[in-house]
Design a protein around this motif. Structure first.
Motif, PDB file in Angstrom:
ATOM      1  N   GLY A  47       0.794  -1.220   0.000  1.00  0.00           N
ATOM      2  CA  GLY A  47       0.000   0.000   0.000  1.00  0.00           C
ATOM      3  C   GLY A  47       0.823   1.264   0.000  1.00  0.00           C
ATOM      4  O   GLY A  47       0.254   2.359  -0.098  1.00  0.00           O
ATOM      5  N   GLY A  48       2.135   1.145   0.075  1.00  0.00           N
ATOM      6  CA  GLY A  48       2.980   2.327   0.071  1.00  0.00           C
ATOM      7  C   GLY A  48       3.043   2.954  -1.310  1.00  0.00           C
ATOM      8  O   GLY A  48       3.136   2.244  -2.312  1.00  0.00           O
ATOM      9  N   VAL A  49       2.996   4.274  -1.363  1.00  0.00           N
ATOM     10  CA  VAL A  49       3.038   5.072  -2.584  1.00  0.00           C
ATOM     11  C   VAL A  49       1.782   4.844  -3.434  1.00  0.00           C
ATOM     12  O   VAL A  49       1.133   5.781  -3.881  1.00  0.00           O
ATOM     13  CB  VAL A  49       4.307   4.789  -3.415  1.00  0.00           C
ATOM     14  N   LEU A  50       1.442   3.591  -3.689  1.00  0.00           N
ATOM     15  CA  LEU A  50       0.283   3.265  -4.526  1.00  0.00           C
ATOM     16  C   LEU A  50      -0.683   2.405  -3.704  1.00  0.00           C
ATOM     17  O   LEU A  50      -0.423   1.221  -3.487  1.00  0.00           O
ATOM     18  CB  LEU A  50       0.736   2.519  -5.783  1.00  0.00           C
ATOM     19  N   PRO A  51      -1.779   2.977  -3.223  1.00  0.00           N
ATOM     20  CA  PRO A  51      -2.712   2.209  -2.387  1.00  0.00           C
ATOM     21  C   PRO A  51      -3.356   1.053  -3.146  1.00  0.00           C
ATOM     22  O   PRO A  51      -3.424   1.053  -4.375  1.00  0.00           O
ATOM     23  CB  PRO A  51      -3.764   3.254  -1.979  1.00  0.00           C
ATOM     24  N   GLY A  52      -3.848   0.102  -2.385  1.00  0.00           N
ATOM     25  CA  GLY A  52      -4.476  -1.059  -2.990  1.00  0.00           C
ATOM     26  C   GLY A  52      -5.705  -0.725  -3.815  1.00  0.00           C
ATOM     27  O   GLY A  52      -5.980  -1.394  -4.820  1.00  0.00           O
ATOM     28  N   TRP A  53      -6.431   0.321  -3.430  1.00  0.00           N
ATOM     29  CA  TRP A  53      -7.643   0.642  -4.190  1.00  0.00           C
ATOM     30  C   TRP A  53      -7.302   1.148  -5.593  1.00  0.00           C
ATOM     31  O   TRP A  53      -8.074   0.951  -6.535  1.00  0.00           O
ATOM     32  CB  TRP A  53      -8.517   1.643  -3.438  1.00  0.00           C
ATOM     33  N   ARG A  54      -6.139   1.774  -5.741  1.00  0.00           N
ATOM     34  CA  ARG A  54      -5.716   2.185  -7.083  1.00  0.00           C
ATOM     35  C   ARG A  54      -5.345   0.964  -7.928  1.00  0.00           C
ATOM     36  O   ARG A  54      -5.635   0.921  -9.125  1.00  0.00           O
ATOM     37  CB  ARG A  54      -4.540   3.153  -6.996  1.00  0.00           C
ATOM     38  N   VAL A  55      -4.705   0.006  -7.315  1.00  0.00           N
ATOM     39  CA  VAL A  55      -4.367  -1.230  -8.030  1.00  0.00           C
ATOM     40  C   VAL A  55      -5.648  -1.942  -8.466  1.00  0.00           C
ATOM     41  O   VAL A  55      -5.755  -2.433  -9.605  1.00  0.00           O
ATOM     42  CB  VAL A  55      -3.506  -2.144  -7.145  1.00  0.00           C
ATOM     43  N   GLY A  56      -6.625  -1.990  -7.578  1.00  0.00           N
ATOM     44  CA  GLY A  56      -7.897  -2.608  -7.933  1.00  0.00           C
ATOM     45  C   GLY A  56      -8.605  -1.871  -9.066  1.00  0.00           C
ATOM     46  O   GLY A  56      -9.226  -2.494  -9.934  1.00  0.00           O
ATOM     47  N   ALA A  57      -8.513  -0.538  -9.061  1.00  0.00           N
ATOM     48  CA  ALA A  57      -9.126   0.246 -10.134  1.00  0.00           C
ATOM     49  C   ALA A  57      -8.478  -0.075 -11.475  1.00  0.00           C
ATOM     50  O   ALA A  57      -9.176  -0.216 -12.489  1.00  0.00           O
ATOM     51  CB  ALA A  57      -9.003   1.735  -9.820  1.00  0.00           C
ATOM     52  N   PHE A  58      -7.163  -0.197 -11.480  1.00  0.00           N
ATOM     53  CA  PHE A  58      -6.476  -0.505 -12.737  1.00  0.00           C
ATOM     54  C   PHE A  58      -6.886  -1.892 -13.245  1.00  0.00           C
ATOM     55  O   PHE A  58      -7.154  -2.067 -14.442  1.00  0.00           O
ATOM     56  CB  PHE A  58      -4.958  -0.449 -12.532  1.00  0.00           C
ATOM     57  N   ALA A  59      -6.945  -2.860 -12.347  1.00  0.00           N
ATOM     58  CA  ALA A  59      -7.368  -4.201 -12.750  1.00  0.00           C
ATOM     59  C   ALA A  59      -8.795  -4.190 -13.283  1.00  0.00           C
ATOM     60  O   ALA A  59      -9.105  -4.824 -14.294  1.00  0.00           O
ATOM     61  CB  ALA A  59      -7.252  -5.162 -11.567  1.00  0.00           C
ATOM     62  N   GLY A  60      -9.670  -3.431 -12.620  1.00  0.00           N
ATOM     63  CA  GLY A  60     -11.043  -3.329 -13.092  1.00  0.00           C
ATOM     64  C   GLY A  60     -11.127  -2.684 -14.466  1.00  0.00           C
ATOM     65  O   GLY A  60     -11.935  -3.100 -15.303  1.00  0.00           O
ATOM     66  N   ALA A 100      -6.839   5.304 -15.549  1.00  0.00           N
ATOM     67  CA  ALA A 100      -6.164   6.530 -15.117  1.00  0.00           C
ATOM     68  C   ALA A 100      -6.012   6.565 -13.602  1.00  0.00           C
ATOM     69  O   ALA A 100      -4.992   7.035 -13.080  1.00  0.00           O
ATOM     70  CB  ALA A 100      -6.944   7.745 -15.610  1.00  0.00           C
ATOM     71  N   THR A 101      -7.017   6.065 -12.887  1.00  0.00           N
ATOM     72  CA  THR A 101      -6.957   6.041 -11.425  1.00  0.00           C
ATOM     73  C   THR A 101      -5.836   5.139 -10.928  1.00  0.00           C
ATOM     74  O   THR A 101      -5.291   5.347  -9.841  1.00  0.00           O
ATOM     75  CB  THR A 101      -8.305   5.573 -10.858  1.00  0.00           C
ATOM     76  N   GLY A 102      -5.474   4.138 -11.729  1.00  0.00           N
ATOM     77  CA  GLY A 102      -4.451   3.181 -11.305  1.00  0.00           C
ATOM     78  C   GLY A 102      -3.053   3.750 -11.183  1.00  0.00           C
ATOM     79  O   GLY A 102      -2.177   3.105 -10.601  1.00  0.00           O
ATOM     80  N   GLY A 103      -2.801   4.957 -11.702  1.00  0.00           N
ATOM     81  CA  GLY A 103      -1.465   5.543 -11.597  1.00  0.00           C
ATOM     82  C   GLY A 103      -0.386   4.626 -12.129  1.00  0.00           C
ATOM     83  O   GLY A 103       0.581   4.294 -11.434  1.00  0.00           O
ATOM     84  N   ALA A 104      -0.533   4.213 -13.377  1.00  0.00           N
ATOM     85  CA  ALA A 104       0.316   3.156 -13.925  1.00  0.00           C
ATOM     86  C   ALA A 104       1.715   3.606 -14.306  1.00  0.00           C
ATOM     87  O   ALA A 104       2.570   2.761 -14.591  1.00  0.00           O
ATOM     88  CB  ALA A 104      -0.366   2.548 -15.156  1.00  0.00           C
ATOM     89  N   GLY A 105       1.983   4.898 -14.330  1.00  0.00           N
ATOM     90  CA  GLY A 105       3.282   5.370 -14.813  1.00  0.00           C
ATOM     91  C   GLY A 105       4.454   4.790 -14.052  1.00  0.00           C
ATOM     92  O   GLY A 105       5.380   4.218 -14.643  1.00  0.00           O
ATOM     93  N   VAL A 190      -2.390   9.912  -9.446  1.00  0.00           N
ATOM     94  CA  VAL A 190      -1.730  10.209  -8.173  1.00  0.00           C
ATOM     95  C   VAL A 190      -1.507  11.707  -8.052  1.00  0.00           C
ATOM     96  O   VAL A 190      -1.410  12.426  -9.050  1.00  0.00           O
ATOM     97  CB  VAL A 190      -0.400   9.441  -8.067  1.00  0.00           C
ATOM     98  N   ALA A 191      -1.407  12.189  -6.807  1.00  0.00           N
ATOM     99  CA  ALA A 191      -1.441  13.625  -6.542  1.00  0.00           C
ATOM    100  C   ALA A 191      -0.324  14.382  -7.256  1.00  0.00           C
ATOM    101  O   ALA A 191      -0.538  15.490  -7.752  1.00  0.00           O
ATOM    102  CB  ALA A 191      -1.371  13.866  -5.031  1.00  0.00           C
ATOM    103  N   ARG A 192       0.864  13.789  -7.331  1.00  0.00           N
ATOM    104  CA  ARG A 192       1.986  14.546  -7.888  1.00  0.00           C
ATOM    105  C   ARG A 192       1.866  14.769  -9.390  1.00  0.00           C
ATOM    106  O   ARG A 192       2.599  15.587  -9.950  1.00  0.00           O
ATOM    107  CB  ARG A 192       3.304  13.829  -7.582  1.00  0.00           C
ATOM    108  N   HIS A 193       0.966  14.048 -10.046  1.00  0.00           N
ATOM    109  CA  HIS A 193       0.797  14.203 -11.491  1.00  0.00           C
ATOM    110  C   HIS A 193      -0.524  14.886 -11.856  1.00  0.00           C
ATOM    111  O   HIS A 193      -0.858  14.971 -13.032  1.00  0.00           O
ATOM    112  CB  HIS A 193       0.867  12.836 -12.176  1.00  0.00           C
TER     113      HIS A 193
END
Length: 295
Positions: A47-60, A100-105, A190-193
């Motif tokens: 969950g560091g840097v990239l929370p699990g909910w973002r990972v789930g969003a990308f998978a979805g 986009a929510t997944g912060g894949a960069g 993610v916030a920085r982008h």
């Protein structure tokens, strides 16, 4: 007969091959993202840097994109313009924002080999890349790209070509998905982008207007814009319903997102300069909140 004297190519075989290639591309993207997330969490903790909910969003997003292209509703999609428009809106308003929510960069960069990773780092710091990452440039590129993609692929010529050639059809959907991913990334990523809030709001509203205009053209056209063979049993009604499907969901999604971005901005400002709120005094008078620099 084909040009080489063999039997003509079967469109269903080509479509099946493209479906396999699409599934392979999605699997490769998921594997790269998963490897990057694993490496990131191994360094910073789960969950560091990239929370699990973002990972789930990308998978979805990947699952929905694959289902929209080759899901159980594919038969309905092929029979009407309304079906195709539903498919397009799912890609642009559901799959794209989730990706986009997944912060894949960062995960995809970490999944690359070290030499390629160093090249990407140098590219990011180059003057052209820094210019492209400016908020104004990002907003113009994302908004212009989605508008161009949306209008081009819904012109009668490109639309018919995509229907008749499976490769172009796959390219069309890749354009819709990529444009949506690009436009939602600086809003939901993610916030920085993220773009500054005013720029993000202008981006969302500015891209909603051309889409609404195209939906209005399809809805209020006095006769079918497309050949009758690609429309449903009632051609004009099919086209009008497709226009409404582009118009209403796009406007609702963008307006809700714009409101959410604005409220997030207000909460952020409140967190930086919180009002001094106290509980009511015995006399029932609530003290007026004071702001910094006043009184």
């Amino acid at each position: 007969m084909s040009a080489n004297g063999g039997p003509p190519a079967d469109p269903s075989v080509l479509a099946g091959l493209l479906a396999i290639l699409l599934a392979a591309a999605v699997a490769l993207l998921a594997a790269g993202y998963g490897r990057g997330v694993h490496e990131l969490w191994a360094r910073r903790g789960a969950g560091g840097v990239l929370p699990g909910w973002r990972v789930g969003a990308f998978a979805g997003g990947l699952v929905i994109a694959l289902a929209a292209q080759n899901g159980p509703a594919a038969g309905f999609v092929e029979r009407s313009f309304t079906g195709h428009m539903t498919q397009h809106m799912v890609l642009m308003l559901v799959a794209g924002p989730l990706l986009a929510t997944g912060g894949a960069g960062l995960p995809l960069t970490l999944a690359c080999p070290a030499p390629l990773r160093r090249r990407l780092a140098r590219l990011r710091t180059s003057p052209p890349a820094r210019w492209l990452r400016r908020p104004s440039t990002t907003a113009l590129a994302a908004g212009g790209g989605q508008t161009l993609v949306l209008w081009f692929w819904h012109l009668p010529g490109p639309y018919l070509a995509a229907l008749e050639q499976p490769a172009l059809h796959a390219l069309e959907h890749a354009c819709f998905l990529g444009a949506a991913w690009l436009i939602w990334a600086p809003v939901l990523g993610v916030a920085r982008h993220r773009l500054p809030t005013p720029a993000a709001m202008l981006l969302l509203v500015g891209t909603m207007l051309p889409a609404s205009a195209l939906g209005a053209v399809l809805t209020f056209a006095p006769q079918p814009v497309y050949p009758l063979r690609v429309l449903g049993p009632d051609p004009l009604a099919d086209q009008q319903l497709a226009g409404l499907l582009m118009w209403a969901p796009m406007d609702v999604a963008v307006l809700v997102a714009t409101l959410a971005v604005f409220l997030r901005w207000l909460l952020m400002l409140q967190g930086r300069r919180p009002d001094q709120v106290t509980s009511p005094e015995p006399g029932g008078v609530v003290p007026v909140a004071r702001t910094e620099g006043v009184g």
